[in-house]
Design an enzyme around this catalytic site. Sequence first.
Site, PDB file in Angstrom:
ATOM      1  N   CYS A   1      41.866 -30.082  27.222  1.00 57.11           N
ATOM      2  CA  CYS A   1      41.721 -29.566  25.746  1.00 57.11           C
ATOM      3  C   CYS A   1      41.033 -30.490  25.003  1.00 57.11           C
ATOM      4  CB  CYS A   1      43.346 -29.331  25.263  1.00 57.11           C
ATOM      5  SG  CYS A   1      43.086 -28.875  23.509  1.00 57.11           S
TER       6      CYS A   1
ATOM      7  N   CYS B   1      38.351 -14.415  32.901  1.00 58.45           N
ATOM      8  CA  CYS B   1      38.087 -13.712  34.015  1.00 58.45           C
ATOM      9  C   CYS B   1      36.790 -12.820  34.508  1.00 58.45           C
ATOM     10  CB  CYS B   1      39.187 -12.310  33.400  1.00 58.45           C
ATOM     11  SG  CYS B   1      38.202 -11.273  32.082  1.00 58.45           S
TER      12      CYS B   1
ATOM     13  N   CYS C   1      34.565 -11.536  28.078  1.00 61.34           N
ATOM     14  CA  CYS C   1      33.585 -12.236  28.788  1.00 61.34           C
ATOM     15  C   CYS C   1      32.221 -11.723  29.005  1.00 61.34           C
ATOM     16  CB  CYS C   1      34.296 -12.460  30.397  1.00 61.34           C
ATOM     17  SG  CYS C   1      35.964 -13.872  30.260  1.00 61.34           S
TER      18      CYS C   1
ATOM     19  N   CYS D   1      48.903 -33.132  22.897  1.00 59.22           N
ATOM     20  CA  CYS D   1      47.824 -32.586  22.108  1.00 59.22           C
ATOM     21  C   CYS D   1      48.631 -32.522  20.821  1.00 59.22           C
ATOM     22  CB  CYS D   1      47.114 -31.470  22.554  1.00 59.22           C
ATOM     23  SG  CYS D   1      46.148 -30.788  21.132  1.00 59.22           S
ATOM     24  N   HIS D   2      47.902 -32.375  19.592  1.00 57.98           N
ATOM     25  CA  HIS D   2      48.733 -32.251  18.367  1.00 57.98           C
ATOM     26  C   HIS D   2      49.264 -30.783  18.162  1.00 57.98           C
ATOM     27  CE1 HIS D   2      49.187 -34.058  14.254  1.00 57.98           C
ATOM     28  NE2 HIS D   2      49.892 -33.063  14.272  1.00 57.98           N
ATOM     29  N   THR D   3      48.620 -29.840  18.943  1.00 54.33           N
ATOM     30  CA  THR D   3      48.981 -28.600  18.862  1.00 54.33           C
ATOM     31  C   THR D   3      50.437 -28.299  19.643  1.00 54.33           C
ATOM     32  OG1 THR D   3      46.802 -27.836  19.201  1.00 54.33           O
ATOM     33  CG2 THR D   3      48.350 -26.344  19.651  1.00 54.33           C
TER      34      THR D   3
ATOM     35  N   ARG E   1      45.222 -40.665  22.408  1.00 49.54           N
ATOM     36  CA  ARG E   1      46.218 -39.741  23.519  1.00 49.54           C
ATOM     37  C   ARG E   1      47.049 -40.695  24.387  1.00 49.54           C
ATOM     38  NH1 ARG E   1      45.133 -35.242  21.374  1.00 49.54           N
ATOM     39  NH2 ARG E   1      44.280 -33.284  22.416  1.00 49.54           N
TER      40      ARG E   1
ATOM     41  N   HIS F   1      49.608 -28.471  27.477  1.00 45.54           N
ATOM     42  CA  HIS F   1      48.272 -27.470  27.873  1.00 45.54           C
ATOM     43  C   HIS F   1      47.312 -28.251  28.365  1.00 45.54           C
ATOM     44  CE1 HIS F   1      48.113 -28.341  23.503  1.00 45.54           C
ATOM     45  NE2 HIS F   1      46.776 -28.273  23.749  1.00 45.54           N
ATOM     46  N   GLU F   2      47.380 -29.454  28.626  1.00 47.60           N
ATOM     47  CA  GLU F   2      46.280 -30.483  28.732  1.00 47.60           C
ATOM     48  C   GLU F   2      46.563 -31.083  30.212  1.00 47.60           C
ATOM     49  OE1 GLU F   2      44.043 -32.586  25.159  1.00 47.60           O
ATOM     50  OE2 GLU F   2      45.241 -33.812  26.231  1.00 47.60           O
TER      51      GLU F   2
ATOM     52  N   CYS G   1      38.349 -15.011  26.323  1.00 46.22           N
ATOM     53  CA  CYS G   1      38.647 -13.996  27.233  1.00 46.22           C
ATOM     54  C   CYS G   1      40.207 -13.204  26.597  1.00 46.22           C
ATOM     55  CB  CYS G   1      38.978 -14.808  28.573  1.00 46.22           C
ATOM     56  SG  CYS G   1      39.741 -13.648  30.064  1.00 46.22           S
TER      57      CYS G   1
ATOM     58  N   ARG H   1      45.577 -12.383  26.949  1.00 48.55           N
ATOM     59  CA  ARG H   1      46.014 -12.936  25.788  1.00 48.55           C
ATOM     60  C   ARG H   1      47.375 -12.361  25.359  1.00 48.55           C
ATOM     61  NH1 ARG H   1      47.988 -15.642  22.652  1.00 48.55           N
ATOM     62  NH2 ARG H   1      47.037 -16.673  20.684  1.00 48.55           N
TER      63      ARG H   1
ATOM     64  N   CYS I   1      36.438  -8.808  31.387  1.00 46.03           N
ATOM     65  CA  CYS I   1      36.883  -8.194  30.304  1.00 46.03           C
ATOM     66  C   CYS I   1      35.782  -7.983  29.313  1.00 46.03           C
ATOM     67  CB  CYS I   1      38.090  -9.089  29.715  1.00 46.03           C
ATOM     68  SG  CYS I   1      37.672 -10.620  28.706  1.00 46.03           S
TER      69      CYS I   1
END
Length: 375
Positions: A169, A92, A98, A40-42, A370, A62-63, A106, A110, A95
Amino acid sequence: MDVRAAVATAAGRPLEVMTVQLDGPKAFEVLVEIKATGICHTDEFTLSGADPEGLFPAILGHEGAGVVIDVGPGVTSVQKGDHVIPLYTPECRACPSCLSRKTNLCTAIRATQGQGVMPDGTSRFSLEGKKLHHYMGCSTFANFTVLPEIAVAKIRQDAPFDKVCYIGCGVTTGIGAVLNTAKVERGAKAIVFGIGGIGLNVIQGLRLAGADMIIGVDLNNAKKEWGERFGMTHFVNPTEAGPDLVPHLVNMTKTGADQIGGADFTFDCTGNVGVMRQALEACHRGWGVSVIIGVAPSGAEIATRPFQLVTGRVWKGTAFGGARGRTDVPRIVDWYMDGKIEIDPMITHTMPLSEINAAFDLMRAGTSIRSVVIY
Ligand code: NAD
Ligand code: AHE
Ligand code: ZN
Protein backbone atom coordinates in the site's frame (compact mmCIF):
# COMPACT_ATOMS: atom_id res chain seq x y z
CA MET A 1 -7.79 -24.75 9.30
CA ASP A 2 -7.14 -22.75 12.48
CA VAL A 3 -5.30 -19.45 11.98
CA ARG A 4 -4.26 -16.60 14.28
CA ALA A 5 -5.95 -13.29 13.53
CA ALA A 6 -6.55 -9.85 14.99
CA VAL A 7 -10.32 -9.46 14.74
CA ALA A 8 -12.07 -6.08 14.55
CA THR A 9 -15.19 -6.98 16.52
CA ALA A 10 -16.84 -3.53 16.45
CA ALA A 11 -16.04 0.07 15.48
CA GLY A 12 -13.83 1.88 17.96
CA ARG A 13 -12.82 -1.26 19.87
CA PRO A 14 -9.26 -2.61 20.09
CA LEU A 15 -8.54 -5.60 17.87
CA GLU A 16 -8.88 -9.00 19.56
CA VAL A 17 -6.15 -11.52 18.77
CA MET A 18 -7.62 -15.00 18.62
CA THR A 19 -7.78 -18.29 16.74
CA VAL A 20 -10.31 -18.29 13.90
CA GLN A 21 -11.16 -20.73 11.14
CA LEU A 22 -10.17 -20.37 7.50
CA ASP A 23 -11.57 -22.48 4.65
CA GLY A 24 -9.23 -23.49 1.82
CA PRO A 25 -9.13 -21.78 -1.57
CA LYS A 26 -11.99 -22.34 -4.04
CA ALA A 27 -11.69 -22.02 -7.82
CA PHE A 28 -9.35 -19.21 -8.93
CA GLU A 29 -8.33 -18.52 -5.32
CA VAL A 30 -5.05 -18.94 -3.46
CA LEU A 31 -4.15 -19.62 0.17
CA VAL A 32 -1.32 -17.35 1.33
CA GLU A 33 0.73 -17.55 4.50
CA ILE A 34 1.19 -13.91 5.50
CA LYS A 35 4.73 -13.35 6.78
CA ALA A 36 4.46 -9.62 7.55
CA THR A 37 1.92 -6.81 7.35
CA GLY A 38 2.12 -3.06 7.65
CA ILE A 39 -0.54 -1.02 9.44
CA CYS A 40 -1.86 1.81 7.25
CA HIS A 41 -3.97 4.77 8.36
CA THR A 42 -6.82 3.32 6.29
CA ASP A 43 -6.99 0.37 8.71
CA GLU A 44 -7.43 2.89 11.54
CA PHE A 45 -10.01 4.81 9.44
CA THR A 46 -12.13 1.68 9.08
CA LEU A 47 -11.61 0.52 12.66
CA SER A 48 -12.70 3.95 13.93
CA GLY A 49 -16.11 3.58 12.29
CA ALA A 50 -15.56 6.46 9.81
CA ASP A 51 -15.59 4.19 6.74
CA PRO A 52 -19.01 4.01 5.07
CA GLU A 53 -18.02 0.57 3.79
CA GLY A 54 -16.76 -0.63 7.19
CA LEU A 55 -18.13 -4.04 8.21
CA PHE A 56 -17.78 -5.84 11.53
CA PRO A 57 -16.67 -8.34 12.64
CA ALA A 58 -13.82 -8.30 10.15
CA ILE A 59 -10.16 -9.14 9.74
CA LEU A 60 -8.53 -5.88 8.65
CA GLY A 61 -5.09 -5.35 7.08
CA HIS A 62 -4.19 -4.73 3.45
CA GLU A 63 -0.40 -4.22 3.37
CA GLY A 64 1.06 -7.71 3.48
CA ALA A 65 3.57 -10.07 1.94
CA GLY A 66 3.73 -13.85 2.11
CA VAL A 67 3.98 -17.24 0.44
CA VAL A 68 1.45 -19.19 -1.61
CA ILE A 69 0.65 -22.38 0.33
CA ASP A 70 -2.13 -23.81 -1.82
CA VAL A 71 -4.07 -22.96 -4.97
CA GLY A 72 -7.67 -23.70 -5.92
CA PRO A 73 -8.86 -25.22 -9.21
CA GLY A 74 -8.14 -23.15 -12.30
CA VAL A 75 -5.28 -21.09 -10.86
CA THR A 76 -2.53 -20.70 -13.46
CA SER A 77 -0.57 -17.50 -12.72
CA VAL A 78 0.95 -18.52 -9.35
CA GLN A 79 1.91 -21.78 -7.70
CA LYS A 80 2.78 -23.15 -4.28
CA GLY A 81 5.96 -21.57 -2.94
CA ASP A 82 5.62 -18.31 -4.87
CA HIS A 83 6.22 -15.13 -2.88
CA VAL A 84 3.39 -12.65 -3.29
CA ILE A 85 2.02 -9.30 -2.21
CA PRO A 86 -1.80 -9.16 -1.79
CA LEU A 87 -3.52 -6.49 -3.89
CA TYR A 88 -6.52 -4.52 -2.68
CA THR A 89 -6.67 -3.19 -6.22
CA PRO A 90 -6.56 -6.38 -8.28
CA GLU A 91 -5.58 -6.55 -11.93
CA CYS A 92 -7.73 -9.00 -13.92
CA ARG A 93 -6.59 -7.70 -17.33
CA ALA A 94 -10.03 -8.53 -18.77
CA CYS A 95 -12.64 -6.13 -17.30
CA PRO A 96 -13.60 -2.92 -19.14
CA SER A 97 -11.53 -0.86 -16.69
CA CYS A 98 -8.36 -2.93 -17.14
CA LEU A 99 -8.86 -3.03 -20.91
CA SER A 100 -9.42 0.74 -21.09
CA ARG A 101 -5.76 1.36 -20.13
CA LYS A 102 -7.11 4.58 -18.55
CA THR A 103 -7.31 3.40 -14.93
CA ASN A 104 -5.90 0.89 -12.46
CA LEU A 105 -9.33 0.48 -10.82
CA CYS A 106 -10.08 -3.08 -11.91
CA THR A 107 -13.79 -3.74 -11.46
CA ALA A 108 -13.78 -7.56 -11.71
CA ILE A 109 -14.42 -8.17 -7.99
CA ARG A 110 -14.96 -4.68 -6.49
CA ALA A 111 -18.62 -5.28 -5.55
CA THR A 112 -18.03 -8.41 -3.45
CA GLN A 113 -14.80 -6.97 -2.04
CA GLY A 114 -16.80 -4.04 -0.64
CA GLN A 115 -19.23 -6.50 0.94
CA GLY A 116 -16.39 -8.23 2.77
CA VAL A 117 -16.71 -11.51 0.89
CA MET A 118 -14.95 -13.49 -1.82
CA PRO A 119 -16.17 -13.26 -5.44
CA ASP A 120 -18.60 -16.18 -4.92
CA GLY A 121 -20.36 -14.16 -2.19
CA THR A 122 -19.11 -16.20 0.79
CA SER A 123 -16.41 -15.63 3.40
CA ARG A 124 -13.53 -18.03 3.98
CA PHE A 125 -13.12 -16.76 7.58
CA SER A 126 -15.35 -17.79 10.48
CA LEU A 127 -15.34 -17.91 14.26
CA GLU A 128 -17.14 -20.86 15.83
CA GLY A 129 -19.33 -21.15 12.74
CA LYS A 130 -20.13 -17.41 12.51
CA LYS A 131 -18.98 -15.43 9.46
CA LEU A 132 -16.09 -12.97 9.71
CA HIS A 133 -15.75 -10.38 6.94
CA HIS A 134 -12.73 -10.08 4.69
CA TYR A 135 -11.33 -6.52 4.36
CA MET A 136 -10.28 -4.81 1.13
CA GLY A 137 -10.01 -8.30 -0.31
CA CYS A 138 -6.82 -8.87 1.70
CA SER A 139 -7.26 -9.42 5.48
CA THR A 140 -3.55 -9.45 6.21
CA PHE A 141 -4.06 -9.24 10.00
CA ALA A 142 -4.20 -13.07 9.93
CA ASN A 143 -1.24 -15.40 9.50
CA PHE A 144 -3.06 -17.14 6.62
CA THR A 145 -5.59 -15.63 4.22
CA VAL A 146 -7.37 -16.53 0.99
CA LEU A 147 -7.30 -14.20 -2.01
CA PRO A 148 -8.50 -14.28 -5.59
CA GLU A 149 -5.68 -15.17 -7.98
CA ILE A 150 -6.06 -11.77 -9.68
CA ALA A 151 -5.38 -10.08 -6.32
CA VAL A 152 -1.81 -11.24 -5.77
CA ALA A 153 1.39 -9.92 -7.33
CA LYS A 154 4.18 -12.49 -7.66
CA ILE A 155 7.48 -11.03 -6.45
CA ARG A 156 11.11 -12.17 -6.38
CA GLN A 157 12.08 -14.70 -3.70
CA ASP A 158 14.99 -12.73 -2.21
CA ALA A 159 12.92 -9.70 -1.17
CA PRO A 160 12.46 -9.44 2.63
CA PHE A 161 8.79 -9.81 3.61
CA ASP A 162 9.10 -7.45 6.59
CA LYS A 163 10.08 -4.58 4.28
CA VAL A 164 8.34 -5.19 0.95
CA CYS A 165 4.96 -5.65 2.64
CA TYR A 166 4.91 -1.80 2.69
CA ILE A 167 4.80 -1.91 -1.14
CA GLY A 168 1.35 -3.49 -0.73
CA CYS A 169 0.00 0.00 0.00
CA GLY A 170 2.04 2.95 1.31
CA VAL A 171 5.12 2.87 -0.93
CA THR A 172 3.20 2.21 -4.14
CA THR A 173 0.50 4.76 -3.28
CA GLY A 174 2.94 7.58 -2.57
CA ILE A 175 5.41 6.98 -5.38
CA GLY A 176 2.63 6.06 -7.83
CA ALA A 177 0.70 9.25 -7.06
CA VAL A 178 3.74 11.20 -8.24
CA LEU A 179 4.77 9.11 -11.24
CA ASN A 180 1.46 7.67 -12.51
CA THR A 181 -1.23 10.11 -11.40
CA ALA A 182 0.44 13.53 -11.32
CA LYS A 183 3.20 12.69 -13.82
CA VAL A 184 5.47 15.19 -12.11
CA GLU A 185 8.06 16.83 -14.35
CA ARG A 186 11.70 17.51 -13.58
CA GLY A 187 12.21 20.92 -11.95
CA ALA A 188 8.65 21.03 -10.53
CA LYS A 189 7.59 22.79 -7.34
CA ALA A 190 5.45 20.57 -5.12
CA ILE A 191 3.69 20.71 -1.76
CA VAL A 192 2.94 17.59 0.29
CA PHE A 193 0.30 17.94 3.02
CA GLY A 194 0.74 15.27 5.73
CA ILE A 195 4.20 13.72 6.17
CA GLY A 196 3.23 10.26 7.37
CA GLY A 197 3.54 6.79 5.88
CA ILE A 198 2.11 8.00 2.57
CA GLY A 199 3.46 11.56 2.46
CA LEU A 200 7.06 10.42 2.90
CA ASN A 201 6.67 8.15 -0.11
CA VAL A 202 5.24 11.04 -2.10
CA ILE A 203 8.37 12.97 -1.11
CA GLN A 204 10.69 10.17 -2.22
CA GLY A 205 8.68 9.90 -5.45
CA LEU A 206 9.13 13.64 -6.03
CA ARG A 207 12.86 13.27 -5.53
CA LEU A 208 12.89 10.41 -8.06
CA ALA A 209 10.95 12.58 -10.53
CA GLY A 210 13.49 15.40 -10.13
CA ALA A 211 11.30 18.01 -8.43
CA ASP A 212 13.27 21.14 -7.41
CA MET A 213 11.14 22.41 -4.53
CA ILE A 214 9.38 20.00 -2.16
CA ILE A 215 7.47 21.75 0.62
CA GLY A 216 6.15 19.51 3.38
CA VAL A 217 3.23 20.63 5.57
CA ASP A 218 2.47 18.90 8.88
CA LEU A 219 1.08 19.82 12.29
CA ASN A 220 3.77 17.70 13.91
CA ASN A 221 7.22 19.39 13.99
CA ALA A 222 8.89 16.00 14.38
CA LYS A 223 8.02 15.37 10.73
CA LYS A 224 10.48 18.08 9.56
CA GLU A 225 13.49 15.84 10.06
CA TRP A 226 11.64 12.90 8.49
CA GLY A 227 10.74 14.87 5.38
CA GLU A 228 14.27 16.22 4.95
CA ARG A 229 15.63 12.67 5.21
CA PHE A 230 13.74 11.79 2.00
CA GLY A 231 14.18 14.98 -0.04
CA MET A 232 11.86 17.66 1.38
CA THR A 233 13.41 21.09 0.85
CA HIS A 234 11.12 23.24 3.07
CA PHE A 235 8.83 22.53 6.06
CA VAL A 236 5.73 24.43 7.19
CA ASN A 237 3.73 23.81 10.35
CA PRO A 238 0.28 25.35 9.66
CA THR A 239 -0.10 26.41 13.29
CA GLU A 240 3.10 28.48 13.00
CA ALA A 241 2.54 29.86 9.49
CA GLY A 242 0.35 32.81 10.41
CA PRO A 243 -3.36 33.27 9.92
CA ASP A 244 -3.60 32.09 6.35
CA LEU A 245 -1.65 29.05 5.18
CA VAL A 246 -2.45 29.22 1.45
CA PRO A 247 -0.98 32.70 0.73
CA HIS A 248 2.03 31.72 2.86
CA LEU A 249 2.66 28.66 0.68
CA VAL A 250 2.00 30.54 -2.55
CA ASN A 251 4.53 33.19 -1.50
CA MET A 252 7.14 30.51 -0.85
CA THR A 253 6.79 29.26 -4.43
CA LYS A 254 7.26 32.69 -6.06
CA THR A 255 10.59 32.70 -7.83
CA GLY A 256 12.23 34.86 -10.49
CA ALA A 257 9.87 36.33 -13.03
CA ASP A 258 6.92 34.28 -11.81
CA GLN A 259 5.36 36.41 -9.11
CA ILE A 260 1.94 34.72 -9.37
CA GLY A 261 3.16 31.77 -7.33
CA GLY A 262 1.56 28.45 -6.50
CA ALA A 263 2.82 24.90 -6.76
CA ASP A 264 2.89 22.87 -9.95
CA PHE A 265 1.71 19.86 -7.95
CA THR A 266 0.18 19.39 -4.49
CA PHE A 267 -0.74 16.19 -2.67
CA ASP A 268 -3.17 15.67 0.20
CA CYS A 269 -1.98 12.83 2.42
CA THR A 270 -4.15 13.70 5.45
CA GLY A 271 -7.75 12.73 4.60
CA ASN A 272 -8.88 16.12 5.99
CA VAL A 273 -11.25 17.88 3.57
CA GLY A 274 -10.18 21.34 4.78
CA VAL A 275 -6.59 20.43 3.91
CA MET A 276 -7.72 19.13 0.51
CA ARG A 277 -9.13 22.60 -0.23
CA GLN A 278 -5.89 24.26 0.86
CA ALA A 279 -3.95 21.85 -1.35
CA LEU A 280 -6.02 22.78 -4.40
CA GLU A 281 -5.86 26.50 -3.72
CA ALA A 282 -2.08 26.40 -3.19
CA CYS A 283 -1.71 25.25 -6.82
CA HIS A 284 -0.46 27.55 -9.57
CA ARG A 285 -3.11 29.40 -11.56
CA GLY A 286 -3.46 27.98 -15.06
CA TRP A 287 -1.84 24.58 -14.59
CA GLY A 288 -1.43 23.43 -10.97
CA VAL A 289 -2.56 19.87 -10.29
CA SER A 290 -3.74 18.77 -6.84
CA VAL A 291 -3.93 15.06 -6.09
CA ILE A 292 -6.15 13.74 -3.29
CA ILE A 293 -4.70 10.63 -1.67
CA GLY A 294 -6.20 10.91 1.83
CA VAL A 295 -9.41 9.04 2.59
CA ALA A 296 -12.12 11.16 4.24
CA PRO A 297 -14.79 10.05 6.71
CA SER A 298 -18.33 9.10 5.83
CA GLY A 299 -20.36 12.25 5.07
CA ALA A 300 -17.34 14.53 4.51
CA GLU A 301 -17.38 16.63 1.33
CA ILE A 302 -14.82 18.81 -0.45
CA ALA A 303 -15.55 22.41 -1.43
CA THR A 304 -13.86 25.28 -3.22
CA ARG A 305 -14.90 28.26 -5.32
CA PRO A 306 -15.44 27.02 -8.88
CA PHE A 307 -13.22 29.97 -9.84
CA GLN A 308 -10.27 27.89 -8.63
CA LEU A 309 -10.97 25.38 -11.41
CA VAL A 310 -12.08 27.96 -13.98
CA THR A 311 -8.64 29.45 -13.61
CA GLY A 312 -6.97 26.22 -14.57
CA ARG A 313 -6.26 24.30 -11.40
CA VAL A 314 -7.00 20.58 -11.67
CA TRP A 315 -8.36 18.39 -8.86
CA LYS A 316 -7.53 14.67 -9.16
CA GLY A 317 -7.59 11.61 -6.93
CA THR A 318 -5.61 8.42 -6.83
CA ALA A 319 -6.08 4.93 -5.40
CA PHE A 320 -3.03 2.69 -4.93
CA GLY A 321 -1.05 5.36 -6.77
CA GLY A 322 -2.64 4.45 -10.08
CA ALA A 323 -0.58 1.25 -10.03
CA ARG A 324 -1.61 -1.91 -11.87
CA GLY A 325 -0.65 -4.32 -9.13
CA ARG A 326 0.39 -7.51 -10.88
CA THR A 327 2.41 -5.52 -13.42
CA ASP A 328 3.83 -2.66 -11.33
CA VAL A 329 4.35 -4.14 -7.84
CA PRO A 330 7.11 -6.62 -8.87
CA ARG A 331 8.90 -3.70 -10.55
CA ILE A 332 8.70 -1.58 -7.39
CA VAL A 333 10.10 -4.51 -5.41
CA ASP A 334 13.03 -4.48 -7.87
CA TRP A 335 13.48 -0.73 -7.32
CA TYR A 336 13.78 -1.40 -3.60
CA MET A 337 16.17 -4.33 -4.03
CA ASP A 338 18.30 -2.22 -6.42
CA GLY A 339 18.48 0.68 -3.95
CA LYS A 340 16.51 3.04 -6.17
CA ILE A 341 13.95 3.65 -3.40
CA GLU A 342 14.20 3.39 0.38
CA ILE A 343 11.89 1.54 2.72
CA ASP A 344 13.87 0.39 5.78
CA PRO A 345 14.13 3.71 7.66
CA MET A 346 10.38 4.31 7.37
CA ILE A 347 9.61 1.08 9.22
CA THR A 348 10.03 2.56 12.67
CA HIS A 349 8.41 -0.24 14.68
CA THR A 350 7.95 -4.00 14.40
CA MET A 351 5.93 -6.25 16.69
CA PRO A 352 4.28 -9.67 16.90
CA LEU A 353 0.56 -9.95 16.12
CA SER A 354 -0.21 -10.08 19.85
CA GLU A 355 0.94 -6.43 20.11
CA ILE A 356 -0.87 -5.06 17.05
CA ASN A 357 -2.97 -2.61 19.08
CA ALA A 358 0.25 -0.84 20.05
CA ALA A 359 0.79 -0.10 16.34
CA PHE A 360 -2.54 1.74 16.22
CA ASP A 361 -1.62 3.70 19.36
CA LEU A 362 1.73 4.72 17.84
CA MET A 363 0.01 5.89 14.65
CA ARG A 364 -2.60 7.91 16.56
CA ALA A 365 0.16 9.51 18.65
CA GLY A 366 2.17 10.40 15.51
CA THR A 367 5.26 8.62 16.84
CA SER A 368 5.55 5.95 14.13
CA ILE A 369 5.90 6.19 10.37
CA ARG A 370 5.10 2.55 9.66
CA SER A 371 4.63 -0.30 12.10
CA VAL A 372 4.98 -3.81 10.74
CA VAL A 373 3.65 -6.99 12.32
CA ILE A 374 5.99 -9.92 11.76
CA TYR A 375 4.28 -13.30 12.08
P1 NAD B 1 -0.26 8.79 8.82
O1 NAD B 1 -1.06 8.83 10.06
O2 NAD B 1 1.01 8.04 8.80
O3 NAD B 1 0.11 10.30 8.36
C1 NAD B 1 -0.79 11.36 8.35
C2 NAD B 1 0.01 12.65 8.56
O4 NAD B 1 -0.85 13.77 8.35
C3 NAD B 1 0.56 12.78 9.97
O5 NAD B 1 1.95 13.11 9.92
C4 NAD B 1 -0.24 13.92 10.58
O6 NAD B 1 0.48 14.67 11.53
C5 NAD B 1 -0.58 14.74 9.34
N1 NAD B 1 -1.75 15.60 9.46
C6 NAD B 1 -2.96 15.28 9.99
N2 NAD B 1 -3.79 16.34 9.93
C7 NAD B 1 -3.11 17.33 9.32
C8 NAD B 1 -3.42 18.66 8.97
N3 NAD B 1 -4.61 19.19 9.22
N4 NAD B 1 -2.47 19.40 8.35
C9 NAD B 1 -1.25 18.89 8.11
N5 NAD B 1 -0.88 17.63 8.43
C10 NAD B 1 -1.80 16.86 9.03
O7 NAD B 1 -1.24 8.26 7.70
P2 NAD B 1 -0.85 7.56 6.29
O8 NAD B 1 -0.75 6.10 6.46
O9 NAD B 1 0.27 8.34 5.69
O10 NAD B 1 -2.20 7.84 5.46
C11 NAD B 1 -2.51 9.18 5.05
C12 NAD B 1 -3.87 9.20 4.37
O11 NAD B 1 -3.81 8.50 3.12
C13 NAD B 1 -4.98 8.52 5.17
O12 NAD B 1 -6.17 9.26 4.97
C14 NAD B 1 -5.10 7.15 4.49
O13 NAD B 1 -6.36 6.58 4.70
C15 NAD B 1 -4.86 7.55 3.06
N6 NAD B 1 -4.44 6.50 2.11
C16 NAD B 1 -4.95 6.54 0.86
C17 NAD B 1 -4.53 5.63 -0.10
C18 NAD B 1 -5.07 5.69 -1.49
O14 NAD B 1 -4.89 4.72 -2.25
N7 NAD B 1 -5.72 6.78 -1.90
C19 NAD B 1 -3.59 4.65 0.26
C20 NAD B 1 -3.09 4.64 1.55
C21 NAD B 1 -3.50 5.58 2.48
N1 AHE C 1 -14.27 2.50 1.82
C1 AHE C 1 -13.93 3.89 1.69
C2 AHE C 1 -12.99 4.10 0.53
C3 AHE C 1 -11.61 3.92 0.95
C4 AHE C 1 -10.68 4.16 -0.22
O1 AHE C 1 -10.82 5.11 -1.00
N2 AHE C 1 -9.74 3.27 -0.34
C5 AHE C 1 -8.69 3.41 -1.33
C6 AHE C 1 -7.51 2.68 -0.84
S1 AHE C 1 -6.91 3.30 0.71
C7 AHE C 1 -5.62 2.26 1.01
O2 AHE C 1 -5.04 2.58 2.18
C8 AHE C 1 -9.10 2.76 -2.65
O3 AHE C 1 -8.47 1.87 -3.17
N3 AHE C 1 -10.17 3.25 -3.23
C9 AHE C 1 -10.71 2.74 -4.44
C10 AHE C 1 -11.83 1.77 -4.15
O4 AHE C 1 -12.34 1.17 -5.09
O5 AHE C 1 -12.18 1.64 -2.96
C11 AHE C 1 -15.15 4.74 1.45
O6 AHE C 1 -15.04 5.95 1.66
O7 AHE C 1 -16.19 4.16 1.08
ZN1 ZN D 1 -3.34 1.59 2.90
